[in-house]
Design a protein around this motif. Structure first.
Motif, short mmCIF file in Angstrom:
data_model
loop_
_atom_site.label_atom_id
_atom_site.label_comp_id
_atom_site.label_asym_id
_atom_site.label_seq_id
_atom_site.Cartn_x
_atom_site.Cartn_y
_atom_site.Cartn_z
N UNK A 102 0.83 -1.19 0.00
CA UNK A 102 0.00 0.00 0.00
C UNK A 102 0.87 1.25 0.00
N UNK A 103 0.23 2.38 -0.24
CA UNK A 103 0.91 3.67 -0.15
C UNK A 103 0.76 4.23 1.26
N UNK A 104 1.72 5.02 1.65
CA UNK A 104 1.66 5.71 2.93
C UNK A 104 0.62 6.84 2.89
N UNK A 105 0.24 7.29 4.03
CA UNK A 105 -0.54 8.52 4.17
C UNK A 105 0.11 9.32 5.30
N UNK A 106 1.22 9.96 4.95
CA UNK A 106 2.01 10.68 5.96
C UNK A 106 2.34 12.07 5.44
N UNK A 107 2.28 13.03 6.32
CA UNK A 107 2.57 14.42 5.91
C UNK A 107 4.06 14.70 5.84
N UNK A 108 4.85 13.95 6.63
CA UNK A 108 6.29 14.22 6.65
C UNK A 108 7.06 12.92 6.91
N UNK A 109 7.06 12.00 5.92
CA UNK A 109 7.75 10.73 6.15
C UNK A 109 9.27 10.91 6.17
N UNK A 110 9.98 9.98 6.78
CA UNK A 110 11.45 10.05 6.79
C UNK A 110 12.00 9.54 5.46
N UNK A 111 12.43 10.42 4.59
CA UNK A 111 12.86 10.02 3.25
C UNK A 111 14.18 9.26 3.29
N UNK A 112 14.16 8.08 2.68
CA UNK A 112 15.34 7.20 2.66
C UNK A 112 15.75 6.96 1.21
#
Length: 257
Positions: free
Chosen positions: A16-26
């Motif tokens: 699935x896709x995330x639903x986050x306003x500020x995910x930790x980009x890796x």
């Protein structure tokens, strides 16, 4: 007393896709030809979340490549670039200042095999193989001479100049011991992984993005002494900047031909 054996349905696990306003980009950083697509598929199974890319990629399988990674729907993002910041063709202009890698998974693969895979991609596409005659051409020799310098600069950026938390994923070790390496990646990502997920990963079909190699398509046949000297020189330059007792140093020295 009977013992019931649990049947694991790997097909029931959805990505699935995330639903986050500020995910930790890796960053999922790799030199072209180093197995990024295969690793992405494994990481999607590992985390249950689609991976993204700084490119559109044009592959129907990789749904995350058609998303702006700054919309909070992905957090692991493919890149072949040497920079902290990133964007995507589908991102809006007001996103350009937001993309910043806080962590990185760096895939290191034998540069000889990476160059072969990358040349194949340039000449024949993602999963097909260029002819033996093409590998005997001047194009191949020019390609190796130029690209191995880019390989050196790419590796040195991600292992020496990227100062945020970083996990070095050695491709050959991932192939040999997928379960252990992915468990280590999960720990780096702070992702909990069940035994059933690991079992499904071990059973994952890995052939979709892999070429069937003809007998001549091996580094020992495609690199003559002149080309070997060029590639070995760049490998040694990278290794000279690494601690000699590190597993990375040993991996680099093991690539010498």
């Amino acid at each position: 007393m009977s013992t019931e054996v649990e049947t694991i349905d790997c097909h029931s696990r959805s990505i699935h896709f995330l639903q986050a306003s500020n995910p930790p980009y890796v960053a999922l950083a790799s030199f072209p030809g180093s197995g990024n697509t295969w690793t992405r598929l494994l990481l999607e199974e590992l985390t249950g979340i689609y991976t993204g890319s700084i490119y559109t990629d044009g592959m129907s399988k990789m749904s995350g490549s058609r998303k702006c990674p700054l919309d909070g729907e992905v957090f692991i993002i493919k890149t072949h670039a040497t920079r902290y910041r990133f964007t995507h063709p589908f991102c809006k202009s007001n996103h350009t200042s937001k993309g910043y890698f806080g962590k990185a998974i760096f895939i290191l693969r034998d540069p000889y095999n990476a160059l072969i895979a990358d040349f194949n991609r340039h000449k024949a596409g993602k999963i097909t193989t260029a002819s033996q005659e093409v590998f005997k051409s001047t194009d191949w020799r020019v390609f190796v001479t130029k690209r191995i310098k880019r390989w050196r600069n790419f590796v040195l950026f991600w292992i020496k100049s990227f100062h945020n938390p970083r996990f070095i994923l050695i491709y050959e070790q991932l192939v040999q011991n997928k379960c252990e390496e992915l468990t280590n990646v999960a720990e780096f990502l702070s992702v909990s992984v069940s035994e059933s997920t690991l079992a499904c990963l071990l059973a994952t079909d890995e052939t979709q993005y892999k070429r069937t190699k003809p007998q001549w398509l091996f580094k020992s046949r495609l690199f003559d002494r002149y080309l070997r000297d060029i590639v070995n020189r760049e490998i040694n330059q990278v290794a000279s900047k690494i601690l000699r007792d590190s597993h990375l140093f040993q991996a680099l020295k093991g690539y010498l031909l």
